[in-house]
Motif scaffolding. Structure first.
Motif, short mmCIF file in Angstrom:
data_model
loop_
_atom_site.label_atom_id
_atom_site.label_comp_id
_atom_site.label_asym_id
_atom_site.label_seq_id
_atom_site.Cartn_x
_atom_site.Cartn_y
_atom_site.Cartn_z
N LEU A 1 0.85 -1.19 0.00
CA LEU A 1 0.00 0.00 0.00
C LEU A 1 0.88 1.23 0.00
CD1 LEU A 1 -3.03 0.61 0.09
CD2 LEU A 1 -2.82 0.78 2.55
N ASN A 2 0.68 2.13 -0.97
CA ASN A 2 1.52 3.31 -1.10
C ASN A 2 0.92 4.52 -0.40
OD1 ASN A 2 3.36 1.94 -2.67
ND2 ASN A 2 2.30 2.42 -4.56
N ILE A 3 0.42 4.33 0.80
CA ILE A 3 -0.15 5.44 1.55
C ILE A 3 0.26 5.29 3.01
CG2 ILE A 3 -2.36 4.29 1.96
CD1 ILE A 3 -3.67 7.06 1.60
N LYS B 1 -10.17 5.01 -2.92
CA LYS B 1 -9.98 3.92 -3.89
C LYS B 1 -8.53 3.98 -4.37
CE LYS B 1 -12.81 1.82 -7.44
NZ LYS B 1 -13.67 1.09 -6.57
N LEU B 2 -7.79 2.89 -4.14
CA LEU B 2 -6.40 2.79 -4.57
C LEU B 2 -6.20 1.48 -5.30
CD1 LEU B 2 -4.47 3.89 -1.36
CD2 LEU B 2 -4.54 5.10 -3.51
N ASN B 3 -5.61 1.53 -6.48
CA ASN B 3 -5.32 0.33 -7.28
C ASN B 3 -6.56 -0.55 -7.46
OD1 ASN B 3 -2.63 1.22 -7.26
ND2 ASN B 3 -2.17 0.04 -5.43
#
Length: 92
Positions: A4-6, A74-76
């Motif tokens: 996860l890039n967050i 919403k991510l990926n």
């Protein structure tokens, strides 16, 4: 699960909601229009906490949260919620 890039700030956590129930206990299939928003999920990222309030949640915790808690994200192609640790009601 992909990385996860967050990184949430302060006392916030990122939660991946568990899928909504598709059947009742008696076996009746629930249509999409009648499904309730899930109130259970898994913590996938945690902030560093506040100086006076260290974080008690950790990645991997299964949690219960309020029906309207958090902000949808919403991510990926995946749905997540970002919320304050105080919005989490319980660890299951």
């Amino acid at each position: 699960m992909s990385e996860l890039n967050i990184k949430p700030l302060a006392d916030r956590v990122v939660v991946k909601p568990l899928p909504a129930e598709t059947k009742t206990a008696s076996g009746i299939i629930i249509p999409d229009s009648a499904k309730e928003k899930p109130q259970e999920g898994e913590v996938v990222a945690v902030g560093s906490g506040k100086k006076e309030e260290p974080m008690t949640l950790k990645v991997g915790d299964k949690v219960l949260y309020g029906k309207y808690a958090g902000t949808e994200l919403k991510l990926n192609g995946e749905d997540y919620l970002i919320m304050r640790e105080s919005d989490v009601l319980a660890v299951v």
